[in-house]
Design a protein around this motif. Structure first.
Motif, PDB file in Angstrom:
ATOM      1  N   ALA A  25     121.714  65.327 115.540  1.00  0.00           N
ATOM      2  CA  ALA A  25     120.424  65.431 114.454  1.00  0.00           C
ATOM      3  C   ALA A  25     121.196  64.393 113.479  1.00  0.00           C
ATOM      4  O   ALA A  25     120.151  63.024 113.084  1.00  0.00           O
ATOM      5  CB  ALA A  25     119.584  66.509 113.833  1.00  0.00           C
ATOM      6  N   LYS A  26     122.328  64.485 112.661  1.00  0.00           N
ATOM      7  CA  LYS A  26     123.041  63.827 111.514  1.00  0.00           C
ATOM      8  C   LYS A  26     123.689  62.236 112.679  1.00  0.00           C
ATOM      9  O   LYS A  26     123.616  60.859 112.181  1.00  0.00           O
ATOM     10  CB  LYS A  26     124.513  64.715 111.092  1.00  0.00           C
ATOM     11  N   HIS A  27     124.000  62.181 113.691  1.00  0.00           N
ATOM     12  CA  HIS A  27     124.326  61.382 114.883  1.00  0.00           C
ATOM     13  C   HIS A  27     123.063  60.506 114.900  1.00  0.00           C
ATOM     14  O   HIS A  27     123.427  59.653 115.335  1.00  0.00           O
ATOM     15  CB  HIS A  27     124.939  61.675 116.091  1.00  0.00           C
ATOM     16  N   ASP A  28     121.932  61.173 115.122  1.00  0.00           N
ATOM     17  CA  ASP A  28     120.887  59.712 115.046  1.00  0.00           C
ATOM     18  C   ASP A  28     120.144  59.684 114.112  1.00  0.00           C
ATOM     19  O   ASP A  28     119.285  59.583 114.033  1.00  0.00           O
ATOM     20  CB  ASP A  28     119.743  60.804 115.972  1.00  0.00           C
ATOM     21  N   GLY A  29     120.739  59.348 113.236  1.00  0.00           N
ATOM     22  CA  GLY A  29     119.864  59.762 112.080  1.00  0.00           C
ATOM     23  C   GLY A  29     119.340  60.206 110.504  1.00  0.00           C
ATOM     24  O   GLY A  29     118.646  59.920 109.616  1.00  0.00           O
ATOM     25  N   TYR A  30     119.453  61.468 111.723  1.00  0.00           N
ATOM     26  CA  TYR A  30     119.093  62.657 110.427  1.00  0.00           C
ATOM     27  C   TYR A  30     120.114  63.613 109.501  1.00  0.00           C
ATOM     28  O   TYR A  30     120.760  62.612 109.263  1.00  0.00           O
ATOM     29  CB  TYR A  30     118.266  63.749 111.223  1.00  0.00           C
TER      30      TYR A  30
END
Length: 82
Positions: A25-30
């Motif tokens: 999720a962090k990698h996807d910008g979240y």
């Protein structure tokens, strides 16, 4: 209120799932945050395990859902985004 419930213990596969999903999720910008109950991440205690049914002798000895830094493994293993 069943102390022997499987939901009172974090399995290694559960920790791995939460950690990998959080990194993804962090990698996807979240924005990913960790907001554990007090005893699940307590910097003042050296105790650790994944069981969530300990007592809390200094506060309420009759309360049997005290953790011993069970969320610490998430930060240690998955705290850095690749």
């Amino acid at each position: 209120d069943k102390l022997d419930s499987p939901w009172n213990h974090f399995s290694l596969s559960c920790i791995d799932l939460v950690g990998k999903m959080s990194q993804s999720a962090k990698h996807d910008g979240y924005v990913v945050t960790l907001v554990p109950p007090q005893s699940y991440f307590d910097a003042e205690s050296p105790k650790f395990d994944l069981n969530l049914t300990h007592s809390y002798p200094l506060y309420h000895p009759d309360f049997k859902y005290h953790g011993w830094n069970s969320y610490a493994v998430l930060l240690a293993k998955f705290g850095q985004t690749r």
